[in-house]
Scaffold this active site. Structure first.
Site, PDB file in Angstrom:
ATOM      1  N   ALA A 160      24.866  28.784  27.952  1.00 38.50           N
ATOM      2  CA  ALA A 160      25.282  29.118  29.320  1.00 38.50           C
ATOM      3  C   ALA A 160      26.511  30.013  29.310  1.00 38.50           C
ATOM      4  CB  ALA A 160      25.577  27.843  30.102  1.00 38.50           C
ATOM      5  N   GLY A 165      22.350  26.046  25.372  1.00 36.26           N
ATOM      6  CA  GLY A 165      21.155  26.536  26.043  1.00 36.26           C
ATOM      7  C   GLY A 165      20.377  27.543  25.224  1.00 36.26           C
ATOM      8  N   GLU A 172      18.224  25.496  23.136  1.00 39.88           N
ATOM      9  CA  GLU A 172      17.207  24.888  23.990  1.00 39.88           C
ATOM     10  C   GLU A 172      16.079  25.873  24.303  1.00 39.88           C
ATOM     11  OE1 GLU A 172      19.230  21.520  26.696  1.00 39.88           O
ATOM     12  OE2 GLU A 172      20.256  23.455  26.811  1.00 39.88           O
ATOM     13  N   GLU A 229      27.119  20.609  23.747  1.00 41.01           N
ATOM     14  CA  GLU A 229      27.533  20.476  25.148  1.00 41.01           C
ATOM     15  C   GLU A 229      28.552  19.367  25.379  1.00 41.01           C
ATOM     16  OE1 GLU A 229      23.517  22.565  25.488  1.00 41.01           O
ATOM     17  OE2 GLU A 229      24.477  21.095  24.177  1.00 41.01           O
TER      18      GLU A 229
END
Length: 297
Positions: A104, A149, A152, A172
């Protein structure tokens, strides 16, 4: 020689020319598909390589950090790919030399109010689920950093090809949040609950060799070779029945985690979608005629 013979001789000469023209037109159509690139905003592109689509993360100035704009573009690109019946495999790549995606955009996040962050959440989820829900096989080509992310996005793919520069992880909790792009669900499905917990709770980064050993990535190649290897694997996938590929992926994804007998029912339902399809008829005919199958899009 009579006129009938002249016409027959002329037909003998024109038929091969017609075949050659048709072959040339088909080749030109294939080349146009291969050369076609679509842009989805400023940070996402789709490049077509015959039946393999390359989904490109293209925000190099930010190491592909996923901003609101980029998330929206990624979701739109995935929606378009899902509807494209000519695409049989998707390869997720990066234009940054030292990063796949760092997750992110924390600089943007730092400027958001709580209300703005809450409003952004559906857009972010749509980007990650867009990759996860693609109906055809997907491959991530990972080099450099694939964190948060970014990892991910790779985990959302069916297969991860990484080069020896890859560093992966879900850090995170070190910044006060949790993996929110599917990581808490996808990682244990790859490496088991205990190993996933260790990796998420420690927030540690894992280098390429260990990542391969733990099953965080599936194939390890030499530095700089991830994109080429992933595209080659995508081409291998794409040589097979597009109907079969989608049905097999559906059975794998939907059946995962179900009770065994329930999973078999999912498999049977997927089998029924292909058993009476033109692809099944073509595949069996090609096998018996000892030729390559000619799949329809």
């Amino acid at each position: 020689m009579d006129g009938t013979s002249d016409r027959a001789e002329a037909a003998d000469h024109t038929e091969p020319a017609g075949e050659q023209r048709e072959q040339r037109e088909q080749r030109e159509q294939r080349e146009q598909r291969e050369e076609r690139e679509e842009r989805f905003g400023s940070h996402v592109a789709v490049r077509h390589h015959a039946h393999v689509a390359e989904l490109v993360l293209d925000r190099p100035k930010a190491m592909n950090a996923v901003s609101t704009e980029m998330a929206r573009s990624l979701a739109a690109a995935c929606a378009a790919l899902a509807e494209d019946r000519a695409v049989r495999a998707v390869v997720l790549t990066s234009t940054h030399e030292r990063a796949f995606c760092v997750g992110a955009d924390l600089k943007e996040r730092n400027s958001l109010t709580d209300a703005e962050l809450l409003a952004q959440r559906p857009l972010a989820r749509a980007a990650y689920t867009g990759v996860l829900d693609l109906p055809m096989p997907t491959i991530a080509a990972v080099h450099g950093f694939a964190l948060g992310g970014g990892f991910e996005l790779a985990l959302a793919c069916d297969v991860i090809v990484a080069d020896r520069t890859a560093v992966v992880g879900l850090p995170e909790v070190s910044v006060g949040v949790i993996p929110g792009g599917g990581g808490t669900q996808l990682l244990p499905r790859r490496v088991g609950a205990a190993r996933a917990a260790e990796l998420i709770f420690s927030a540690r980064r894992v280098e390429a060799a260990e990542a391969r050993e733990l099953g965080l990535v599936d194939e390890l190649v030499e530095a700089g070779g991830d994109r080429e290897a992933a595209l080659a694997l995508g081409a291998r996938f794409a040589a097979n029945s597009p109907v079969g590929l989608r049905a097999a992926k559906r059975a794998l994804r939907v059946g995962w985690g179900l009770e065994f007998r329930a999973g078999l029912e999912v498999e049977d339902a997927a089998w029924r979608t292909v058993a009476f399809s033109p692809d099944r008829a073509e595949g069996v005919a090609a096998f018996n005629e000892r030729r390559a199958p000619r799949w329809s899009d």
